[in-house]
Write a protein that holds these residues in place. Structure first.
Motif, PDB file in Angstrom:
ATOM      1  N   ARG A 441       0.795  -1.164   0.109  1.00 39.49           N
ATOM      2  CA  ARG A 441      -0.006  -0.132   0.094  1.00 39.49           C
ATOM      3  C   ARG A 441       1.000   1.166   0.095  1.00 39.49           C
ATOM      4  N   ARG A 442       1.891   1.112   0.665  1.00 40.99           N
ATOM      5  CA  ARG A 442       2.861   2.456   0.820  1.00 40.99           C
ATOM      6  C   ARG A 442       3.478   2.576  -0.403  1.00 40.99           C
ATOM      7  N   LEU A 443       3.909   1.578  -1.391  1.00 45.40           N
ATOM      8  CA  LEU A 443       4.741   1.872  -2.522  1.00 45.40           C
ATOM      9  C   LEU A 443       3.461   2.168  -3.546  1.00 45.40           C
ATOM     10  N   LYS A 444       2.290   1.722  -3.616  1.00 45.17           N
ATOM     11  CA  LYS A 444       1.235   2.060  -4.348  1.00 45.17           C
ATOM     12  C   LYS A 444       0.821   3.841  -3.957  1.00 45.17           C
ATOM     13  N   ASP A 445       0.829   4.107  -2.947  1.00 42.95           N
ATOM     14  CA  ASP A 445       0.249   5.415  -2.415  1.00 42.95           C
ATOM     15  C   ASP A 445       1.387   6.555  -2.963  1.00 42.95           C
ATOM     16  N   ARG A 446       2.693   6.009  -3.016  1.00 40.55           N
ATOM     17  CA  ARG A 446       3.493   7.092  -3.609  1.00 40.55           C
ATOM     18  C   ARG A 446       3.311   7.552  -5.131  1.00 40.55           C
ATOM     19  N   HIS A 447       2.622   6.714  -5.750  1.00 36.74           N
ATOM     20  CA  HIS A 447       2.212   7.079  -7.184  1.00 36.74           C
ATOM     21  C   HIS A 447       0.746   7.548  -7.400  1.00 36.74           C
ATOM     22  N   GLN A 448       0.477   8.681  -7.592  1.00 36.32           N
ATOM     23  CA  GLN A 448      -0.873   9.104  -7.662  1.00 36.32           C
ATOM     24  C   GLN A 448      -1.807   9.099  -9.152  1.00 36.32           C
ATOM     25  N   ILE A 449      -0.899   8.987 -10.135  1.00 36.25           N
ATOM     26  CA  ILE A 449      -1.433   8.548 -11.435  1.00 36.25           C
ATOM     27  C   ILE A 449      -1.989   7.121 -11.428  1.00 36.25           C
ATOM     28  N   PRO A 450      -3.282   6.976 -11.779  1.00 31.14           N
ATOM     29  CA  PRO A 450      -3.950   5.524 -11.714  1.00 31.14           C
ATOM     30  C   PRO A 450      -2.920   4.485 -12.461  1.00 31.14           C
ATOM     31  N   GLU A 451      -2.494   4.759 -13.383  1.00 29.42           N
ATOM     32  CA  GLU A 451      -1.999   3.990 -14.136  1.00 29.42           C
ATOM     33  C   GLU A 451      -0.478   3.553 -13.607  1.00 29.42           C
ATOM     34  N   GLU A 452       0.038   4.339 -12.965  1.00 33.17           N
ATOM     35  CA  GLU A 452       1.500   4.016 -12.286  1.00 33.17           C
ATOM     36  C   GLU A 452       0.945   3.556 -11.277  1.00 33.17           C
ATOM     37  N   SER A 453       0.040   3.842 -10.444  1.00 30.84           N
ATOM     38  CA  SER A 453      -0.183   3.279  -9.140  1.00 30.84           C
ATOM     39  C   SER A 453      -0.617   1.650  -9.370  1.00 30.84           C
ATOM     40  N   ASP A 454      -1.414   1.566 -10.391  1.00 30.82           N
ATOM     41  CA  ASP A 454      -1.634   0.120 -10.433  1.00 30.82           C
ATOM     42  C   ASP A 454      -0.612  -0.804 -11.010  1.00 30.82           C
ATOM     43  N   ALA A 455       0.291  -0.167 -11.937  1.00 34.36           N
ATOM     44  CA  ALA A 455       1.644  -0.996 -12.047  1.00 34.36           C
ATOM     45  C   ALA A 455       2.321  -1.202 -10.867  1.00 34.36           C
ATOM     46  N   ALA A 456       2.568  -0.269 -10.162  1.00 31.87           N
ATOM     47  CA  ALA A 456       3.554  -0.429  -8.773  1.00 31.87           C
ATOM     48  C   ALA A 456       2.533  -1.727  -7.981  1.00 31.87           C
ATOM     49  N   GLU A 457       1.522  -1.794  -7.706  1.00 39.17           N
ATOM     50  CA  GLU A 457       0.757  -2.632  -7.102  1.00 39.17           C
ATOM     51  C   GLU A 457       0.869  -4.018  -7.740  1.00 39.17           C
ATOM     52  N   SER A 458       0.635  -4.310  -9.145  1.00 39.38           N
ATOM     53  CA  SER A 458       0.777  -5.081  -9.824  1.00 39.38           C
ATOM     54  C   SER A 458       2.109  -6.135  -9.535  1.00 39.38           C
ATOM     55  N   ALA A 459       3.170  -5.097  -9.899  1.00 38.34           N
ATOM     56  CA  ALA A 459       4.467  -5.618  -9.529  1.00 38.34           C
ATOM     57  C   ALA A 459       4.889  -5.801  -8.317  1.00 38.34           C
ATOM     58  N   ALA A 460       4.495  -5.386  -7.186  1.00 38.58           N
ATOM     59  CA  ALA A 460       4.688  -5.700  -5.906  1.00 38.58           C
ATOM     60  C   ALA A 460       3.902  -6.965  -5.524  1.00 38.58           C
ATOM     61  N   GLU A 461       2.734  -7.104  -5.912  1.00 33.94           N
ATOM     62  CA  GLU A 461       1.939  -8.371  -5.636  1.00 33.94           C
ATOM     63  C   GLU A 461       2.646  -9.781  -6.223  1.00 33.94           C
ATOM     64  N   GLN A 462       3.365  -9.492  -7.522  1.00 30.29           N
ATOM     65  CA  GLN A 462       4.096 -10.535  -7.970  1.00 30.29           C
ATOM     66  C   GLN A 462       5.244 -11.067  -7.167  1.00 30.29           C
ATOM     67  N   VAL A 463       5.901  -9.895  -6.492  1.00 24.04           N
ATOM     68  CA  VAL A 463       7.146 -10.233  -5.776  1.00 24.04           C
ATOM     69  C   VAL A 463       6.682 -10.975  -4.566  1.00 24.04           C
ATOM     70  N   ARG A 464       5.423 -10.637  -4.141  1.00 27.81           N
ATOM     71  CA  ARG A 464       5.002 -11.120  -2.847  1.00 27.81           C
ATOM     72  C   ARG A 464       4.698 -12.692  -2.835  1.00 27.81           C
ATOM     73  N   GLN A 465       4.029 -13.047  -3.998  1.00 25.89           N
ATOM     74  CA  GLN A 465       3.742 -14.419  -4.337  1.00 25.89           C
ATOM     75  C   GLN A 465       4.855 -15.191  -4.707  1.00 25.89           C
ATOM     76  N   HIS A 466       5.836 -14.614  -4.796  1.00 27.46           N
ATOM     77  CA  HIS A 466       7.187 -15.405  -5.171  1.00 27.46           C
ATOM     78  C   HIS A 466       8.179 -15.499  -4.177  1.00 27.46           C
ATOM     79  N   LEU A 467       7.911 -14.735  -2.868  1.00 22.56           N
ATOM     80  CA  LEU A 467       8.747 -14.572  -2.107  1.00 22.56           C
ATOM     81  C   LEU A 467       9.548 -15.446  -1.627  1.00 22.56           C
ATOM     82  N   ARG A 468       8.977 -16.842  -1.218  1.00 28.28           N
ATOM     83  CA  ARG A 468       9.717 -17.815  -0.497  1.00 28.28           C
ATOM     84  C   ARG A 468      10.718 -18.528  -1.750  1.00 28.28           C
ATOM     85  N   GLY A 469      10.340 -18.501  -2.854  1.00 30.79           N
ATOM     86  CA  GLY A 469      11.315 -18.921  -4.026  1.00 30.79           C
ATOM     87  C   GLY A 469      12.323 -17.513  -4.130  1.00 30.79           C
TER      88      GLY A 469
END
Length: 598
Positions: A441-469
């Motif tokens: 949420r902190r990373l997403k909220d640093r970006h106020q433009i919707p497209e940039e905010s969505d890209a940051a959230e999507s990339a961050a979720e991708q990292v979390r899903q693969h964190l153990r690996g």
């Protein structure tokens, strides 16, 4: 830059004269200092004078401290003079023997010269450390005591009241290796800190208690010093990796110790000059170097050992070293010099293990019953021998405390799997999910433009899903010698795709926020390390065997790199520490070091 404190002139003259005379005598006779001490002691015994010790002579020749009794010093000087060609006159001299009389007069003149040097040295007093140095030393000791007294490995649950490290510590023993590779009788491990040698090597198996021994000595000595107990050495603990830079030793100590102790109450930066001077009058620094084997590159390890040997030879007794490592090739260890004492740390005995478990289970009802149940569980699971390794005993005790009714895991790999599972997956008090949600949420909220905010959230979720690996990948890369910060290693992975709209420093901070609460990694300064080298190796093995394709590739590489024995069978095809599962230490062959990890 501050200069080290110089010896007073009288002490420096005596020290330098002794050094030159010793060098000349030993080279001429092909003997060593121990031989000279033995011969001097043969002269002292009939006089009823105390025998010389190696540490006493080192004080004279390395530190410039004068002998308490001139006759004791003169006994050693006589041996050096004899070996260097200056023989004393034999028998009585008479007026009819002018040659003998002249020789005796010359000998008396030589003795008187050494007496004058000794008296000048006795009158010279070493400078008293400045008040600022004393203040910094007290601050250092307090922070070091608090840091070393903490448990090095975290609990799996917050509601478990773990005993303090000092309360569960069980004293171990060591054996030294004499000439002919014969092991000596077991002695208390603490003897390694009191040995006369300028460098002592502490050898031990993975998880064998080396780090805990160093931490315990640091905590106990710091507490004693703060209570005004006199100590000849003041310990400093650091990882061997901190010495891989080109910084001189005092600068490396200042940088590393300051960074390591800031979170333990050290308010001031320790300057380089603090470590270039004796910590107290008559005391020296005892540098505890941990994890030499964890430097994966042979050349880098050799450079660190050469640095330690050179500092030891040229620091005039300012530093002593205890270097802890897993066993390394004997030829490689020669880089430390030929006057190194080897101590082999022994595993727990059956009685030690029982005592250790009893200490851990004091908080439970009927601790003795739980200890006996625990030991029986080890026997049933085939873990009793492995549990004599202190780290394995610690993990199994924590697992037992978590649920005494649950059977202990089977085998080393099972123990690591269960331990990591409890730390990482069921460590609910850390609120890992909520912490990760907040980081995204902190990373997403640093970006106020919707497209940039969505890209940051999507990339961050991708990292979390693969964190153990990704943590497994980090372990694999670290084990194979890749340097750099943990966030940089993760950032190079295909699953960690930073959107171009997210600035690098924000992305690195996010990666750190994901790793910090896992319990597998611990933060040191601006970087992250695994809790223990064996946990790193376990996670690296998971990465190397993560699917059928990587298992097949690993097997092909191992077979290709193996040797054929005389009986036609393949030789060992993996690096395997004592008693470990073959996959506990997977390393790529050197030829593959530059290839991608996937």
């Amino acid at each position: 830059m501050s200069e080290p404190i110089q010896l007073p002139v009288g002490r420096r003259v005596l020290r330098d004269e002794l050094r030159m005379l010793e060098r000349k005598a030993l080279q001429r006779e092909g003997k060593n200092r121990t031989d000279a001490i033995e011969k001097a002691n043969a002269q002292l015994e009939p006089l009823g004078l105390p025998k010389l010790k190696t540490s006493t002579v080192s004080d004279w020749i390395e530190k410039g401290n004068p002998a308490k009794n001139f006759l004791v010093l003169w006994a050693l000087v006589r041996v050096f003079l004899e070996w260097s060609g200056g023989l004393p006159p034999k028998g009585a001299t008479t007026p009819k023997d002018p040659v003998g009389a002249k020789a005796k007069a010359a000998w008396n003149y030589t003795e008187e010269g050494w007496r004058l040097r000794w008296e000048d040295a006795k009158r010279s007093r070493p400078p008293t450390p400045a008040p600022e140095n004393a203040r910094l030393l007290t601050a250092y000791l307090r922070a070091a005591r608090d840091a070393a007294g903490q448990h090095p490995y975290r609990s799996t649950r917050q509601d478990l009241k773990l005993p303090a490290l000092a309360d569960v510590y069980v004293r171990q023993h060591t054996r030294t290796r004499a000439q002919g590779n014969e092991a000596s009788a077991a002695v208390p491990a603490a003897q390694v800190f009191r040995a006369d040698h300028s460098i002592c090597l502490l050898l031990g198996a993975p998880g064998g208690g080396k780090s805990t021994l160093l931490r315990t000595h640091l905590a106990q000595t710091a507490e004693a010093l703060l209570s005004n107990t006199a100590e000849k050495t003041i310990p400093i603990l650091l990882r061997a990796a901190a010495l891989t830079t080109t910084d001189p030793l005092p600068a490396a100590l200042a940088r590393t110790v300051t960074a390591d102790l800031q979170q333990d109450g050290l308010l001031d930066e320790l300057p380089t000059g603090f470590f270039r001077r004796p910590p107290r009058t008559g005391a020296s620094w005892l540098v505890l170097v941990d994890g030499l084997d964890e430097i994966p590159d042979t050349d880098t390890r050799s450079a660190v050992m050469t640095k330690l040997a050179n500092v030891s030879a040229n620091s005039e007794g300012l530093y002593r070293f205890v270097v802890a490592t897993r066993p390394l090739p004997a030829q490689e260890l020669l880089k430390l010099g030929d006057r190194v004492a080897h101590y082999e740390l022994q595993p727990f005995s059956h009685d030690d293990l029982y005592t250790y478990a009893t200490h851990w289970f004091r908080s439970l009802d009927n601790p003795r019953r739980h200890t006996e149940a625990f030991i029986a569980g080890l026997t049933h699971s085939g873990l009793e021998v492995l549990a004599r390794t202190p780290l394995m005993a610690l993990m199994l005790c924590q697992l037992y405390l978590t649920d005494p009714t649950r059977p202990l895991p089977a085998g080393r790999a099972g123990a690591y799997q269960e331990f990591v599972k409890w730390i990482y997956e069921q460590n609910t008090h850390k609120n890992i999910k909520n912490t990760h949600d907040q980081a995204i949420r902190r990373l997403k909220d640093r970006h106020q433009i919707p497209e940039e905010s969505d890209a940051a959230e999507s990339a961050a979720e991708q990292v979390r899903q693969h964190l153990r690996g990704l943590i497994d990948h980090l372990a694999y890369e670290r084990l194979n010698g890749r340097r750099g910060a943990a966030v940089d290693i993760l950032a190079s992975h295909l699953q960690v795709n930073r959107p171009r709209e997210v600035e690098q420093h924000l992305w690195n901070a996010f990666l750190g926020d994901l790793m910090r609460p896992t319990g597998i990694l611990t933060q040191h300064g601006d970087d992250f390390d695994f809790l223990h080298q064996t946990l790193l190796e376990y996670r690296a093995a998971r990465h190397a065997t993560r699917n059928e394709q990587t298992c097949t590739q690993l097997l092909n590489d191992l077979i290709a790199s193996s040797t054929v024995r005389s009986d036609g069978r393949l030789g060992p095809v993996w690096s395997c520490d004592q008693g470990c599962d073959p996959r506990c230490r997977i390393q790529r062959r050197p030829a593959h070091n530059s290839s991608p990890a996937w």
